[in-house]
Design a protein around this motif. Sequence first.
Motif, PDB file in Angstrom:
ATOM      1  N   PHE A   4      38.431  41.751  47.525  1.00 23.86           N
ATOM      2  CA  PHE A   4      39.662  42.504  47.360  1.00 23.86           C
ATOM      3  C   PHE A   4      39.760  43.670  48.338  1.00 23.86           C
ATOM      4  CE2 PHE A   4      39.033  40.814  42.976  1.00 23.86           C
ATOM      5  CZ  PHE A   4      40.084  39.948  43.010  1.00 23.86           C
ATOM      6  N   PRO A  69      44.066  44.831  45.780  1.00 27.80           N
ATOM      7  CA  PRO A  69      43.560  44.197  44.559  1.00 27.80           C
ATOM      8  C   PRO A  69      44.592  44.098  43.449  1.00 27.80           C
ATOM      9  CG  PRO A  69      42.618  46.387  44.845  1.00 27.80           C
ATOM     10  CD  PRO A  69      43.308  46.052  46.118  1.00 27.80           C
ATOM     11  N   SER A  72      46.145  40.681  43.046  1.00 28.88           N
ATOM     12  CA  SER A  72      45.294  39.533  42.713  1.00 28.88           C
ATOM     13  C   SER A  72      45.437  39.187  41.240  1.00 28.88           C
ATOM     14  CB  SER A  72      43.838  39.855  43.036  1.00 28.88           C
ATOM     15  OG  SER A  72      43.680  40.136  44.412  1.00 28.88           O
ATOM     16  N   ALA A 117      39.601  47.375  42.429  1.00 27.69           N
ATOM     17  CA  ALA A 117      38.320  47.474  43.118  1.00 27.69           C
ATOM     18  C   ALA A 117      37.541  48.649  42.542  1.00 27.69           C
ATOM     19  CB  ALA A 117      38.546  47.660  44.615  1.00 27.69           C
ATOM     20  N   TYR A 123      34.348  44.576  41.056  1.00 27.63           N
ATOM     21  CA  TYR A 123      35.772  44.594  40.713  1.00 27.63           C
ATOM     22  C   TYR A 123      35.929  44.467  39.207  1.00 27.63           C
ATOM     23  CZ  TYR A 123      35.831  43.795  45.638  1.00 27.63           C
ATOM     24  OH  TYR A 123      35.598  43.944  46.972  1.00 27.63           O
TER      25      TYR A 123
END
Length: 201
Positions: A4, A69, A72, A117, A123
Amino acid sequence: MGIFGRKSNETATTAAAAVNPDLAALTGDYTIDPAHTTLGFVARHAMVTNVKGTFQDFTGTLHLDGGDPSKSTATIDVVMDSIETGNADRDGHLKSSDFFKTDEFPAMTFRTTKAEALGGDDYRITGDLTILGTTKQLSIDLEFNGAATDPFGNQRVGFEGKAEIQRSEWGLTWNAALETGGVLVSDKIKLNFDISAIRNA
C-alpha cells in the motif's frame, strides 16, 4: 516495502513524488487463490489446550492501490459447511444449531470499510464481518509478504493476517461448564490468515 506504500524518509514536494513506482505497478484487482490460502481459527478448549480449524471452501477478491491505502478493498465469502478441525464429530457439532447453524446460515462474509498503512510492511483493514446474520466490525492486522510471478505466469501478492473476536458478539454463545471451573469453549477466538492472490488478467 509494503504493497500500500509507506511514508518516504525524504521530504516529498508532492504526494505523487512519494509514491514508489514499483508499488504503483502492483495496483489492480486480484482474486484470492484458495489452493494457496489458509483461513484459520484457534479456540481454547477445556481451559487447557487449543483447537485449530480451517475453512476449506471460500472465495475472495482484493483491490490494491499502491499509492493510497484508503482505496484498497477486500471481500471474502466462506462456505460454513466447509469447516474442518480434524474431528468429524466436532465438525458436525460446529455445523449444528448449537454453533453456526449452517443449514440456515450457509455463509460467512467480510467486506472492508477501511484500509490503512501502519508503517513498514504492516497494514490494517477494517470491515463488516457477518456470521449468523449478525454484522459487526472487525479489524485485521496484515503483513505484506511480497509480490512475485509464479512459473505459470501468474502475478501474485501475499499477506499474513491476524485478529481476535469474542464469538458471543455474533450470537455464538453455546458452552458447557467444567466441574473444575471455567467453560468448555473460550469466548475469545483467534483468527489467522495466510493469503495468496493472483492479479486478474
